[in-house]
Scaffold this active site. Structure first.
Site, short mmCIF file in Angstrom:
data_model
loop_
_atom_site.label_atom_id
_atom_site.label_comp_id
_atom_site.label_asym_id
_atom_site.label_seq_id
_atom_site.Cartn_x
_atom_site.Cartn_y
_atom_site.Cartn_z
N CYS A 126 -13.96 10.89 -3.65
CA CYS A 126 -12.70 9.62 -3.82
C CYS A 126 -11.43 10.14 -2.92
CB CYS A 126 -11.73 9.69 -5.22
SG CYS A 126 -13.54 8.06 -6.38
N ASP A 143 4.53 -4.07 32.96
CA ASP A 143 4.56 -4.96 33.91
C ASP A 143 6.67 -5.62 33.82
OD1 ASP A 143 4.28 -7.91 34.88
OD2 ASP A 143 4.78 -8.87 33.56
#
Length: 730
Positions: free
Chosen positions: A390, A432
């Protein structure tokens, strides 16, 4: 003062939506959900909301249950939004509902209200009952051993009943090696060898661990759900001068709605009031109100700060900014990190192997070396509990869920664990220029008409060709012509020359706007070079190959660009500008920021540059336009500005919804912190198991410490992951 933000090219695509709170464990009541199918090329698509999931492992159990249905082609459970999506070749709604119910969970329609939350007393009643029985059993044991042993047996059976029942459900639904199965086997085995007190203690500690795990998981999910109570259920619609209160789901594009001061927008709208300030902090992380003018688009979930406003609805039901982020969060669950996928596969092999090893530990020493049976069976049972995966299974998804939630709270959407893992490895960022490093709102600063054309005619022709374009330079030309109240002629046959310019027919003659690369006039070229050296972008206008003049535009750096670049440098991340603009304009911006640059690039040139750079080190491409999308796709990771085009936002792996470049450094820091957290969680999970494995085989520790090793590790890794939600450097 409110910050004035220009209208984005498209509405902000990422916002936050409220997730429904976790419900209590499901009952045997039949689920009457009404999942509506959506047509899908691979089959019919159905969706529900799941109640009763405490952790990411529960989502896997639901998936396993649904996969047993033969007609099901694809199944996905998004734990963050509690949504189950199924693609099937036939109508499988009843079968899915029955399978999920048999696995111990409940389904409900997406449009249904969440079930009422149980009271804390009722929710914790099984645990409180087991604690009371445990205390009573311990008291009886002190005074009368036989009575005490009987009481411990009763206590064990009471605690075992819900766990064993869930284990049987999960076995039937295909989850053979769930934690409930291991706990049931260990408790029953302990009863058979007479370790009654320890059997009861194992179940008590397991239930305490489950409650703590559920609380921690609920808190992790609230880290996202706190962002999501944004869209109201009802709206005030204006119809023929009358106000009508209608469900928000009935709104359609073109409807006029009214939002009072302090009210939230139920859908994306275009402001018809002269101006208004909106609190968009829940969507973008921007703390200051944003002032919008008439005609600007405002995303759903924004709050009108100080006045009654009217808006025209522009989004269809299920397609508002809020709905889009909900969909993206669901899709993010599909993009699991490689390490998460590895741990998931590993655990499927690891658990049956551990059960086999525990069996060998229990039987081989007595059979081969005449060791006492009870002692080694006891050690085998303890090993069974220690080996439960778990903590290991949730170590990665717990950290990733917290990391994604922390990012969303601060205006950054990262599309899944895979993107988060890649983000942490980034060593280069390509930017850009226009709309990314700059504000994206250039203005016309100079007109230079030639061959007897006036400034007004030059500007009007340029606006005619550019009308309808979403490019920032095109919008600047059109807005300048409108500001001067010029008569803009009608253009026909507009055609984009990718990376080179645009052309159209105006009054039957071909007019072209392009870069000044082929200017032959020496004096004019010298003037253009001087303008470009000052950071201006110059566009040449020609009609039937005759030069009519040039238009110069200039954009400004974002306020936080320098700070963002400096932050990236401190993180060891190098930056470069990739732009289609001219080299001199690019050099002016790059010089201010201290970045390298490559200018005059076509979209395919950007892709080649990105691929070449990515070979040296992992690279992120940051952009906002359609022409940036191919390069973003080619990069290790694509990051879109929130005001970017739909194409850029859909292509990107992450987005800065607040449009702040400083968010880049914050995202990278968070990704790296998440990686550290995952490594810590795995070390905790495996380390505790290793220690208790050795001590159990040596006979130092027993069953109750073995279960403490598992549940304790589960709680520790979840709590460690929650620390990401409280990070202050976001």
């Amino acid at each position: 003062m409110p910050r004035v933000r220009p209208e984005p090219k498209h509405a902000v695509q990422f916002a936050a939506v409220k997730m429904r709170p976790m419900s209590t464990c499901c009952t045997d009541t039949e689920c009457k959900s009404a999942a509506a199918p959506e047509v899908n090329l691979a089959g019919d698509r159905y969706s529900w909301l799941v109640s009763g999931m405490d952790c990411a492992a529960c989502a896997r159990k639901v998936e396993n249950a649904v996969r047993q249905i033969s007609a099901v082609k694809q199944v996905q459970v998004a734990f963050a939004t509690e949504k189950l999506t199924v693609v099937a070749g036939s109508d499988v709604r009843q079968q899915v509902e029955r399978a999920v119910q048999q696995a111990g969970y409940q389904l409900r329609s997406e449009n249904s209200a969440p079930p009422p939350a149980a009271s804390p007393l009722r929710e914790n009643l099984p645990l409180l009952l087991l604690i009371a029985l445990m205390a009573l059993s311990w008291g009886l044991e002190q005074f009368n051993h036989p009575f005490g042993q009987s009481a411990f047996i009763v206590t064990t059976l009471v605690g075992l009943w819900p766990i064993a029942r869930q284990a049987l459900r999960l076995i039937k639904s295909g989850s053979w090696f769930a934690i409930e199965t291991l706990m049931s086997v260990a408790a029953i085995g302990a009863l058979f060898i007479g370790a009654t007190a320890e059997a009861a203690m194992v179940l008590l500690l397991f239930m305490i661990g489950e409650r703590l795990e559920g609380w921690a998981a609920s808190r992790a999910r609230r880290g996202v759900s706190a962002l999501m109570a944004l869209k109201p259920d009802t709206a005030i619609r204006l119809h023929n001068g009358e106000r009508q209160t209608v469900p928000a789901s009935e709104l359609r594009p073109g409807d006029t709605i009214e939002v009072p001061a302090g009210g939230r927008l139920p859908a994306d709208g275009r402001l018809t009031s002269p101006f208004a300030s909106f609190d968009e902090s829940a969507l973008t992380g921007e703390s200051l109100p944003v002032e919008h003018r008439q005609g600007e688009r405002v995303p759903a979930g924004a709050t009108s700060v100080d006045r009654l406003v009217t808006l025209d609805v522009v989004s269809k039901p299920g397609e508002s900014a809020i709905d889009r982020i909900l969909k993206l969060i669901e899709e993010a669950d599909e993009r699991r990190a490689p390490i998460e996928r590895f741990i998931d596969k590993f655990s499927r092999i690891y658990t049956p192997v551990i059960m086999g090893v525990a069996l060998l530990v229990a039987v081989l020493p007595p059979l081969l070396f005449a060791e006492p049976w009870l002692a080694w069976i006891y050690k085998g049972l303890a090993l069974l509990l220690i080996g439960c995966p778990c903590a290991l299974v949730i170590s990665t998804p717990a950290a990733i869920t917290s990391g994604l939630a922390a990012a969303a709270r601060h205006g950054a959407l990262i599309k899944g664990g895979a993107a988060l893992e890649q983000l942490g490895s980034i060593r280069q960022v390509a930017f850009d220029k226009t709309g990314t490093l700059t504000v994206g709102k250039p203005q016309v600063v100079a007109l230079n008409p030639q061959n007897g054309v006036s400034e007004e005619e030059l500007l009007a022709l340029g606006a005619a060709v550019e009308q309808g374009s979403t490019h920032p330079l095109a919008q600047a030309i059109v807005q300048e012509a409108e500001r001067r109240q010029l008569n803009i002629p009608q253009a026909q046959g507009q055609r984009v020359l990718m990376g080179k310019g645009i052309e159209a027919h105006v009054d039957g003659r071909l007019v072209r706007l392009s870069a000044p690369d082929n200017l032959t006039d020496a004096a004019l070229r010298a003037q253009v070079e001087q303008q470009e050296a000052h950071g201006q972008t110059v566009i040449v206008l020609q009609r039937e190959n005759q030069l009519l003049g040039t238009l110069a535009l200039q954009d400004t750096l974002r306020d936080d660009a320098k700070e963002a670049i400096a932050t990236l440098r401190t993180l060891g991340v190098q930056g470069v500008i990739l732009t289609g603009d001219n080299p001199r304009a690019a050099a002016a911006i790059a010089g201010e920021l201290g970045l390298d640059f490559r200018a005059g690039l076509l979209p395919e040139d950007k892709v080649q540059a990105v691929r070449k750079m990515a070979q040296r080190a992992p690279l992120a491409m940051v952009g906002d336009g359609i022409n940036d999308a191919p390069a973003m796709k080619a990069a290790t990771l694509g990051i879109a500005m929130g005001s970017g085009t739909d194409v850029a936002l859909e292509t990107a792996d992450a987005a800065l919804t607040h449009n702040h470049l400083t968010g880049l450094g914050q995202m990278i820091r968070l990704a790296r912190a998440t990686h550290r957290n995952i490594r810590q969680n795995i070390a905790i999970a495996l380390g505790l198991k290793g220690v208790f494995l050795v001590t159990t085989l040596l006979g130092i520790t027993g069953l109750w410490l073995a279960v403490l090793a598992d549940t304790g590790a589960t709680v520790l890794v979840t709590a460690n992951a929650l620390r990401l939600l409280g990070r202050r450097d976001q």
